[in-house]
Design a protein around this motif. Structure first.
Motif, PDB file in Angstrom:
ATOM      1  N   GLN A  22      21.042  37.805 -17.794  1.00  0.00           N
ATOM      2  CA  GLN A  22      19.967  37.160 -17.047  1.00  0.00           C
ATOM      3  C   GLN A  22      20.188  35.651 -16.965  1.00  0.00           C
ATOM      4  N   GLU A  23      20.707  35.091 -18.038  1.00  0.00           N
ATOM      5  CA  GLU A  23      20.949  33.642 -18.060  1.00  0.00           C
ATOM      6  C   GLU A  23      22.092  33.248 -17.120  1.00  0.00           C
ATOM      7  N   GLN A  24      23.139  34.047 -17.078  1.00  0.00           N
ATOM      8  CA  GLN A  24      24.331  33.679 -16.311  1.00  0.00           C
ATOM      9  C   GLN A  24      24.288  34.137 -14.854  1.00  0.00           C
ATOM     10  N   PHE A  25      23.721  35.312 -14.593  1.00  0.00           N
ATOM     11  CA  PHE A  25      23.865  35.928 -13.273  1.00  0.00           C
ATOM     12  C   PHE A  25      22.525  36.287 -12.626  1.00  0.00           C
ATOM     13  N   ALA A  26      21.481  35.535 -12.937  1.00  0.00           N
ATOM     14  CA  ALA A  26      20.177  35.827 -12.352  1.00  0.00           C
ATOM     15  C   ALA A  26      20.145  35.533 -10.860  1.00  0.00           C
ATOM     16  N   ASN A  27      20.996  34.600 -10.414  1.00  0.00           N
ATOM     17  CA  ASN A  27      21.043  34.251  -8.993  1.00  0.00           C
ATOM     18  C   ASN A  27      21.950  35.231  -8.258  1.00  0.00           C
ATOM     19  N   PRO A  28      21.402  36.071  -7.381  1.00  0.00           N
ATOM     20  CA  PRO A  28      22.244  37.056  -6.676  1.00  0.00           C
ATOM     21  C   PRO A  28      23.369  36.416  -5.871  1.00  0.00           C
ATOM     22  N   GLU A  29      23.197  35.162  -5.464  1.00  0.00           N
ATOM     23  CA  GLU A  29      24.232  34.483  -4.683  1.00  0.00           C
ATOM     24  C   GLU A  29      25.448  34.119  -5.533  1.00  0.00           C
ATOM     25  N   GLU A  30      25.303  34.221  -6.848  1.00  0.00           N
ATOM     26  CA  GLU A  30      26.409  33.917  -7.751  1.00  0.00           C
ATOM     27  C   GLU A  30      27.035  35.181  -8.354  1.00  0.00           C
ATOM     28  N   PHE A  31      26.629  36.322  -7.835  1.00  0.00           N
ATOM     29  CA  PHE A  31      27.184  37.586  -8.321  1.00  0.00           C
ATOM     30  C   PHE A  31      28.063  38.182  -7.228  1.00  0.00           C
ATOM     31  N   THR A  32      29.358  38.255  -7.495  1.00  0.00           N
ATOM     32  CA  THR A  32      30.320  38.734  -6.490  1.00  0.00           C
ATOM     33  C   THR A  32      30.086  40.205  -6.177  1.00  0.00           C
TER      34      THR A  32
END
Length: 467
Positions: free
Chosen positions: A272-282
């Motif tokens: 949740q801390e690292q990849f909560a932003n869907p735009e930052e998840f490949t």
């Protein structure tokens, strides 16, 4: 493109190599410099085509995991190439007197590179840099699954290089099969184990030397002595970066049952801390990949596994696939039999070190292994009693970023290595040379003269002396 056209093209590149079989340091570095300039001048455009291929891929992820690896390789070669190219003197036995022996590195010729889709820039250009450093010409076949990036990269290479220096051919399965069957002087393949076997069979017809960079099921072992939040944060990054589509991503985790609940909670916190932003998840490279992820989870759950979402649904409803951990996974589940290559983390609970080592060694040898903990004796047992291509301790992925560390697999995870000096060596022939000189300046005592027939007492004395 027919096999005849391929053969004619390879003959043309080989003829160009034959006209310049030993390029100078300056020529080699100039070619490598062109790769660097090509990338630097087109970073923004390449980021856009990468995002188009993956659906979602943040530019920082591309710059960090693709471009930086290329720049680092260029910088490392510039610093060390002269030293790598120097002949290396070796000692000679006393019976050869003042004879002189050395090894010298010699280019091979034309190197074929078959690069994958998951890091379509890095895994195409870093091997090419090593091949150029060794004095070779390069012919690249990039993956058709990252078609936009492969096509754009081909256009750029054609702009910066003559095709007899650095040639690119794009296309699907039929093109790849024809490419692998060509009589290259060395063939370098990065991809899945199943395709690697087919490439190796094709190369065998010409006895083409081959480097295979494959994958496999890389374990992340969390010792009870580890700091759980740090271990979980490192494993989440290694597992979810690039959407899990990384050959050295932690494929599954092994934890002690006493810390499993804490570990899972820390995984969720870290995700949740690292990849909560869907735009930052490949995203998945294509619909086939996405369907495979759903099938792996469905199969595991049908066999009794418990699926635990790693991200909160709030704010992530747009994700085509929700990253997940799997507990109580049956050994016959597909996710435990195949390389995951996605944002799915099976977790096995094994409570004693002997069983952990046995569990890892009973499977195919992994490309990477990760161990988290503070107990040095346990760490040494893991290092000494397991076999893997490489290891990072108390983090993930980073051993692959060290240019002085050879990168490659063992057994089912590959053969051969590259990066840094290992890449230069992989694409070079180490030629052995002996210059025979007389003993104490007396030519009649030099070389094989004392051992030649007819065999008389002198040869008997020589044999006694050689003992």
């Amino acid at each position: 493109m027919s096999i005849n056209r391929f053969t004619l093209q390879l003959d043309e590149i080989k003829a160009a190599y034959a006209a310049e079989p030993n390029p100078t340091v300056a020529v080699r570095l100039e070619r490598i410099g062109r790769i660097e300039k090509m990338l630097a001048a087109n970073e923004e455009k390449i980021c856009k085509v990468l995002a188009a291929d993956f659906g979602t891929r943040h530019s920082i992820e591309s710059r960090l995991l693709e471009f930086q690896m290329v720049y680092q390789a260029c910088k490392h070669v510039r610093k060390h190439l002269k030293e790598w190219m120097k002949p290396q003197l070796v000692s000679t036995p006393a019976f050869l007197g003042s004879s002189h022996a050395w090894t010298q590195m010699q280019s091979m010729g034309v190197v074929g590179i078959m690069s994958p889709w998951n890091y379509p820039v890095q895994l195409a250009l870093v091997p090419a840099i090593a091949a150029f450093a060794a004095g070779n010409r390069v012919w690249l076949k990039p993956s058709e699954r990252s078609s936009r990036t492969s096509g754009f990269l081909a256009t750029l290479i054609q702009e910066y290089f003559h095709p007899i220096e650095f040639c690119v051919t794009v296309g699907g399965t039929e093109v790849a099969e024809s490419f692998a069957a060509l009589p290259f002087d060395h063939l370098f393949f990065t991809g899945s184990s199943n395709i690697g076997k087919r490439v190796m069979r094709a190369a065998a017809d010409h006895l083409t030397p081959i480097t295979l960079e494959l994958g496999g099921k890389s374990p992340a072992i969390v010792d009870p002595s580890a700091k759980m939040n740090d271990a979980a944060a490192s494993i989440i990054y290694g597992k979810l970066v690039n959407g899990g589509q990384t050959c050295i991503a932690p494929d599954y985790a092994i934890v002690h049952s006493s810390v499993s609940e804490t570990f899972i909670q820390e995984l969720q916190n870290a995700a949740q801390e690292q990849f909560a932003n869907p735009e930052e998840f490949t995203g998945a490279i294509d619909e086939h990949q996405l369907a495979r992820w759903h099938q792996l989870v469905k199969d595991a759950v049908n066999r009794g596994a418990k699926a635990i979402p790693l991200l909160s649904p709030a704010g992530n409803l747009g994700l085509a696939f929700m990253p997940v951990a799997l507990l109580n996974v049956s050994e016959d589940a597909l996710v435990m039999q195949e390389e995951v290559f996605g944002p799915i983390l099976p977790i096995a609970t094994i409570n004693d070190l002997d069983s952990i080592i046995r569990y890892i060694n009973e499977g195919p040898k992994p490309l990477a292994l990760y161990w988290f903990g503070k107990e040095k004796k346990v760490m040494q047992r893991i290092l000494n009693e397991t076999r893997s291509g490489g290891v990072t301790i108390n983090d993930t992925l980073l051993h692959a970023a060290i240019e002085d560390l050879p990168f490659g697999g063992i057994g089912g995870s590959g053969m051969g290595a590259y990066h840094g000096r290992a890449g230069f060596d992989a694409f070079s022939h180490r030629k052995s040379v002996l210059e025979v000189r007389g003993f104490l300046g007396l030519k009649f005592l030099g070389g094989t003269k004392l051992a030649r027939p007819p065999y008389r007492k002198g040869v008997e004395r020589l044999l006694r002396w050689l003992k």
